[in-house]
Design a protein around this motif. Structure first.
Motif, mmCIF file in Angstrom:
data_model
loop_
_atom_site.group_PDB
_atom_site.id
_atom_site.type_symbol
_atom_site.label_atom_id
_atom_site.label_comp_id
_atom_site.label_asym_id
_atom_site.label_seq_id
_atom_site.Cartn_x
_atom_site.Cartn_y
_atom_site.Cartn_z
ATOM 1 N N LEU A 13 16.237 -7.274 -4.576
ATOM 2 C CA LEU A 13 15.722 -6.071 -5.237
ATOM 3 C C LEU A 13 16.298 -5.952 -6.639
ATOM 4 C CD1 LEU A 13 15.743 -3.216 -2.558
ATOM 5 C CD2 LEU A 13 13.833 -4.608 -3.373
ATOM 6 N N ASP A 14 15.419 -5.737 -7.607
ATOM 7 C CA ASP A 14 15.874 -5.440 -8.953
ATOM 8 C C ASP A 14 15.891 -3.918 -9.108
ATOM 9 O OD1 ASP A 14 16.736 -5.704 -11.542
ATOM 10 O OD2 ASP A 14 15.064 -6.956 -12.207
ATOM 11 N N ALA A 15 16.624 -3.442 -10.116
ATOM 12 C CA ALA A 15 16.674 -1.992 -10.323
ATOM 13 C C ALA A 15 15.276 -1.478 -10.591
ATOM 14 C CB ALA A 15 17.589 -1.676 -11.495
ATOM 15 N N TRP A 16 14.980 -0.308 -10.134
ATOM 16 C CA TRP A 16 13.727 0.405 -10.337
ATOM 17 C C TRP A 16 12.593 -0.153 -9.494
ATOM 18 C CZ3 TRP A 16 14.915 4.742 -12.607
ATOM 19 C CH2 TRP A 16 15.989 4.764 -13.500
ATOM 20 N N GLN A 17 12.916 -1.035 -8.551
ATOM 21 C CA GLN A 17 11.882 -1.547 -7.661
ATOM 22 C C GLN A 17 11.717 -0.580 -6.499
ATOM 23 O OE1 GLN A 17 12.821 -5.660 -6.884
ATOM 24 N NE2 GLN A 17 10.667 -6.213 -6.937
ATOM 25 N N MET A 18 10.483 -0.386 -6.075
ATOM 26 C CA MET A 18 10.203 0.558 -4.992
ATOM 27 C C MET A 18 9.751 -0.224 -3.769
ATOM 28 S SD MET A 18 9.234 4.216 -5.167
ATOM 29 C CE MET A 18 8.021 4.445 -6.449
ATOM 30 N N VAL A 19 10.204 0.192 -2.597
ATOM 31 C CA VAL A 19 9.725 -0.399 -1.342
ATOM 32 C C VAL A 19 9.002 0.698 -0.569
ATOM 33 C CG1 VAL A 19 10.391 -1.537 0.820
ATOM 34 C CG2 VAL A 19 11.721 -1.969 -1.262
ATOM 35 N N HIS A 20 7.769 0.394 -0.149
ATOM 36 C CA HIS A 20 7.001 1.342 0.667
ATOM 37 C C HIS A 20 7.035 0.901 2.121
ATOM 38 C CE1 HIS A 20 4.906 3.328 -2.763
ATOM 39 N NE2 HIS A 20 5.173 2.174 -3.353
ATOM 40 N N PHE A 21 7.024 1.857 3.021
ATOM 41 C CA PHE A 21 7.046 1.516 4.461
ATOM 42 C C PHE A 21 5.745 1.931 5.124
ATOM 43 C CE2 PHE A 21 11.288 2.272 2.912
ATOM 44 C CZ PHE A 21 11.912 1.108 3.262
ATOM 45 N N THR A 52 12.426 8.993 -0.197
ATOM 46 C CA THR A 52 11.616 10.202 -0.081
ATOM 47 C C THR A 52 10.450 9.975 0.875
ATOM 48 O OG1 THR A 52 10.499 11.954 -1.324
ATOM 49 C CG2 THR A 52 10.058 9.713 -2.032
ATOM 50 N N ASP A 53 9.939 11.090 1.419
ATOM 51 C CA ASP A 53 8.710 11.022 2.227
ATOM 52 C C ASP A 53 7.642 11.895 1.579
ATOM 53 O OD1 ASP A 53 9.784 13.514 2.656
ATOM 54 O OD2 ASP A 53 9.822 13.371 4.841
ATOM 55 N N GLY A 54 7.873 12.244 0.316
ATOM 56 C CA GLY A 54 6.928 13.113 -0.384
ATOM 57 C C GLY A 54 7.236 14.585 -0.151
ATOM 58 N N GLN A 55 8.181 14.871 0.763
ATOM 59 C CA GLN A 55 8.577 16.255 1.034
ATOM 60 C C GLN A 55 9.978 16.521 0.487
ATOM 61 O OE1 GLN A 55 6.488 18.493 2.480
ATOM 62 N NE2 GLN A 55 4.991 16.814 2.378
ATOM 63 N N SER A 56 10.916 15.635 0.882
ATOM 64 C CA SER A 56 12.285 15.807 0.389
ATOM 65 C C SER A 56 12.836 14.452 -0.043
ATOM 66 C CB SER A 56 13.173 16.429 1.469
ATOM 67 O OG SER A 56 13.344 15.512 2.525
ATOM 68 N N PRO A 98 0.838 -1.199 0.000
ATOM 69 C CA PRO A 98 0.000 0.000 0.000
ATOM 70 C C PRO A 98 0.874 1.252 0.000
ATOM 71 C CG PRO A 98 -0.073 -1.165 2.125
ATOM 72 C CD PRO A 98 0.627 -2.051 1.154
ATOM 73 N N ALA A 99 0.490 2.222 -0.786
ATOM 74 C CA ALA A 99 1.341 3.407 -0.937
ATOM 75 C C ALA A 99 1.425 4.201 0.364
ATOM 76 C CB ALA A 99 0.797 4.273 -2.062
ATOM 77 N N GLY A 100 2.567 4.101 1.015
ATOM 78 C CA GLY A 100 2.823 4.936 2.186
ATOM 79 C C GLY A 100 3.575 6.151 1.713
ATOM 80 N N SER A 101 3.764 7.124 2.569
ATOM 81 C CA SER A 101 4.461 8.305 2.061
ATOM 82 C C SER A 101 5.975 8.113 2.068
ATOM 83 C CB SER A 101 4.049 9.544 2.833
ATOM 84 O OG SER A 101 4.365 9.376 4.198
ATOM 85 N N VAL A 102 6.507 7.243 2.979
ATOM 86 C CA VAL A 102 7.954 6.997 2.966
ATOM 87 C C VAL A 102 8.223 5.819 2.045
ATOM 88 C CG1 VAL A 102 9.976 6.357 4.323
ATOM 89 C CG2 VAL A 102 8.282 7.918 5.286
#
Ligand SMILES: [Zn+2]
Length: 334
Positions: free
Chosen positions: A326-334, A59-63, A42-46
């Motif tokens: 992890l493959d390149a371009w994979q995103m992990v949400h926390f 990122t946390d959506g701010q910086s 689920p899309a978290g902000s971090v």
């Protein structure tokens, strides 16, 4: 005379055969069965986007800040036979795609550099100048930044463990160790001007990073261990749920070493989720003609990824920890 000529021919043949074998070994990749890919969480902000070696954008959506940001990934022939410079076109293309995927503006608050080998430090100064980031690392890394004209006021150099705040993120730098690969040690004491040979980038201090964010509770939530080395007890008093575990060169080390490394990083911190990083051949690009490219393991001559992966899988099952490559371009949400 004839004997001498024969000996010369024989010697040339042996040298050619040897070179052929070396090229063959450097071109043969182990077949690795990758564990199931990461399911979209689920899309978290971090969140963090993995970009090969130990390069990651957080990122946390701010910086937004980076670990390393090594995107040039020059081909092997260039690394071996030429002096390196930043591949500005490629680095710019990867960075643009990175900001797009993170859905963030093109600005960086900082770049923390794991250690000063070229596959961690080469592109950080260029990215820092381009996107307004601070460069954070050892004094050896400071010399690499100086060699690329980063003003000293934009550099945070540490002589040991330390702490830095990037936006709302708090990053603790822990003095750790490099994987014992034979390419370790040394300190850059003078600016490293480009072009420079890969071997001119001396290790300096190898750091681990412990990441906290107020949105994810008061304590740290992630440990990043870029190089597969450790200092016994380096993580005492540290508890995290997620570990990004460097694998470079691990496959050539003993079973006992690999198990101790796992114990120190994963069991010791009580982590529940492990993501393998720095397992890839960093002489292969992240993008080719505008298309994203997946990662390949290190060639057999330099590492044995299937072996280390097999062992880590065993430990993760034993200890009830999830394991992701992890493959390149994979995103992990926390
Ligand atoms: Zn290194």
């Amino acid at each position: 005379m004839r004997i001498l000529r024969f000996a010369l021919y024989a010697l040339s043949a042996i040298v050619l055969l040897g070179l052929g074998a070396l090229v063959f070994l450097l071109k043969s990749y182990p077949a690795a069965e990758l564990p199931e890919s990461l399911k979209p969480s689920p899309a978290g902000s971090v969140r963090t986007l993995f970009l090969g070696t130990s390069s990651m954008a957080w990122t946390d959506g701010q910086s937004t800040w980076l670990v390393d940001g090594f995107f040039s990934r020059q081909p092997l022939s260039e690394v071996a036979f030429t002096r390196l410079k930043v591949d500005e076109t490629q680095v710019g293309a990867v960075a643009a795609e990175m900001f797009k995927r993170l859905d963030m503006p093109s600005a960086l608050s900082g770049i923390v550099v794991a250690h000063s080998h070229y596959d961690h430090s080469l592109d950080a100064p260029f990215l820092a100048k381009q996107y307004g980031a601070r460069v954070v690392g050892s004094e050896s890394t400071l010399q690499i930044a100086k060699g690329q004209d980063v003003p000293t006021t934009q550099i945070d150099a540490f002589t040991g463990s330390g702490r830095v705040k990037l936006g709302e993120f708090d990053i603790q730098l822990i003095q750790s160790a490099h994987a014992p690969t034979g390419f370790t040690g040394g300190f850059n004491t003078k600016p490293v001007f480009l072009p420079a040979h890969a071997l001119q980038f001396k290790e300096g201090i190898s750091f681990s990073f412990v990441v906290s964010h107020p949105g994810l509770g008061p304590g740290p939530f992630a440990l990043i261990q870029p190089s597969a080395g450790y200092v016994e007890g380096q993580n005492k008093d540290i508890a995290v749920e997620h570990v990004f575990l460097g694998m470079g060169g691990l496959g050539k080390l003993s079973d006992a070493y690999i198990e101790n490394y796992w114990r120190e990083m994963v069991v010791g911190t009580g982590a529940k989720h492990v993501y393998l990083i720095h397992w890839d051949d960093f002489t292969q690009p992240l993008m080719k003609k505008g298309q994203l490219v997946g990662l390949k393991p290190m060639p057999k001559l330099l590492d044995d990824f299937p072996r280390s992966l097999e062992l880590l899988k065993m430990f993760s099952e034993r200890d009830g920890v999830t394991l992701h490559v992890l493959d390149a371009w994979q995103m992990v949400h926390f």
